[in-house]
Design a protein around this motif. Structure first.
Motif, PDB file in Angstrom:
ATOM      1  N   GLY A   1       0.823  -1.204   0.000  1.00  0.00           N
ATOM      2  CA  GLY A   1       0.000   0.000   0.000  1.00  0.00           C
ATOM      3  C   GLY A   1       0.859   1.256   0.000  1.00  0.00           C
ATOM      4  O   GLY A   1       0.585   2.224  -0.722  1.00  0.00           O
ATOM      5  N   HIS A   2       1.906   1.255   0.817  1.00  0.00           N
ATOM      6  CA  HIS A   2       2.819   2.404   0.856  1.00  0.00           C
ATOM      7  C   HIS A   2       3.444   2.654  -0.517  1.00  0.00           C
ATOM      8  O   HIS A   2       3.680   3.806  -0.911  1.00  0.00           O
ATOM      9  N   ARG A   3       3.705   1.596  -1.237  1.00  0.00           N
ATOM     10  CA  ARG A   3       4.411   1.746  -2.511  1.00  0.00           C
ATOM     11  C   ARG A   3       3.587   2.488  -3.549  1.00  0.00           C
ATOM     12  O   ARG A   3       4.134   3.110  -4.457  1.00  0.00           O
ATOM     13  N   GLN A   4       2.265   2.439  -3.399  1.00  0.00           N
ATOM     14  CA  GLN A   4       1.419   3.244  -4.275  1.00  0.00           C
ATOM     15  C   GLN A   4       1.579   4.732  -3.968  1.00  0.00           C
ATOM     16  O   GLN A   4       1.536   5.568  -4.863  1.00  0.00           O
ATOM     17  N   VAL A   5       1.760   5.049  -2.691  1.00  0.00           N
ATOM     18  CA  VAL A   5       2.003   6.452  -2.302  1.00  0.00           C
ATOM     19  C   VAL A   5       3.385   6.896  -2.786  1.00  0.00           C
ATOM     20  O   VAL A   5       3.575   8.038  -3.230  1.00  0.00           O
ATOM     21  N   LEU A   6       4.360   5.999  -2.731  1.00  0.00           N
ATOM     22  CA  LEU A   6       5.739   6.323  -3.110  1.00  0.00           C
ATOM     23  C   LEU A   6       5.943   6.378  -4.612  1.00  0.00           C
ATOM     24  O   LEU A   6       6.910   7.014  -5.077  1.00  0.00           O
ATOM     25  N   ASN A   7       5.074   5.777  -5.375  1.00  0.00           N
ATOM     26  CA  ASN A   7       5.249   5.674  -6.818  1.00  0.00           C
ATOM     27  C   ASN A   7       5.412   7.054  -7.472  1.00  0.00           C
ATOM     28  O   ASN A   7       4.591   7.947  -7.270  1.00  0.00           O
TER      29      ASN A   7
END
Length: 254
Positions: free
Chosen positions: A41-47
């Motif tokens: 989930g965090h990786r969608q924010v970091l993308n």
């Protein structure tokens, strides 16, 4: 990867705040959050972001220490995962009581815009910040120099439950290491100290698996892991060297 430690600002822009290397002219794309575990989930924010603004220690350790959750990774492993995702700069808020008094507006103006030179901000749905949690994602909309992306919750699994650090902690506490690792997007790895009789001591500040037998690694070497009722870990199948190791839980043994 550049790692910076931020002190609490004393005022808004124009008040003489120190600008970090690659300041306002850097036109940074900044992801903001605690990012405990750097899960899927965090990786969608970091993308698409090149800079991360994060918090260490976890704000709950200062605001409500009795309710602080067990962490999913330490700072070193968290930075390693961020670097692997292509993040070029991490600014760490050394959260303390001074930071807890910084207003949402001061946070955006003095830190996000002036110190980090953000032109784009990415946050997760429901993100709150600033003194008494007064800042919301709508706060960023007050600043025309910022473009804001609010990432909705990411779901995974038959129940459609959102991926969250809380959900992953619950899986770990239940001993469901494989499913937790799936949501983390990586093996569940923690730091540990070698204690008496060669048992591993995982600090209580971290989420720890339920008692039982697991397959895993210690410093990259395959081994068996027995989590005892007191949360110490007995290791079989590999020699322990040094006093500090990295332990990875792969799956629960049948």
């Amino acid at each position: 990867m550049e790692v910076l430690s931020l002190e609490a600002p004393h005022g808004r822009r124009g008040a003489g705040g120190r600008r970090l290397p690659g300041g306002a002219r850097s036109r940074a794309k900044v992801a903001i959050g605690t990012f405990d575990g750097v899960h899927l989930g965090h990786r969608q924010v970091l993308n698409g972001c090149d800079t991360v603004l994060t918090f260490d220690p976890h704000p709950m350790q200062v605001l409500e220490p009795r309710r602080v959750p067990g962490l999913l990774s330490d700072r070193r492993y968290k930075l390693h995962k961020l670097a692997a995702l292509g993040i070029r700069r991490v600014a760490i808020v050394a959260f303390d009581h001074a930071w807890s008094r910084v207003s949402a507006e001061d946070f955006v103006e003095a830190v996000v815009i002036d110190r980090l030179g953000a032109e784009f901000v990415s946050v997760g749905q429901g993100f709150r910040f600033g003194a008494r949690g007064a800042g919301t994602t709508a706060t960023f909309d007050q600043y025309p120099e910022l473009s804001t992306r609010v990432v909705p919750l990411v779901t995974r699994g038959p129940t459609g439950e959102p991926i969250s650090s809380t959900r992953i902690r619950r899986l770990i506490a239940d001993g469901d290491i494989e499913w937790a690792a799936d949501l983390l997007g990586a093996s569940f790895t923690l730091p540990a100290f070698v204690g008496d009789e060669g048992r591993l001591l995982i600090p209580s500040t971290f989420a720890r698996p339920a008692p039982g037998f697991y397959l895993g690694h210690v410093d990259g070497h395959p081994c068996g892991l027995r989590v005892c009722q007191d949360h110490t870990v007995a290791v079989t199948g590999t020699a322990l060297t040094g006093t500090f190791v990295e332990v990875t839980f792969v799956k629960r043994a049948s």
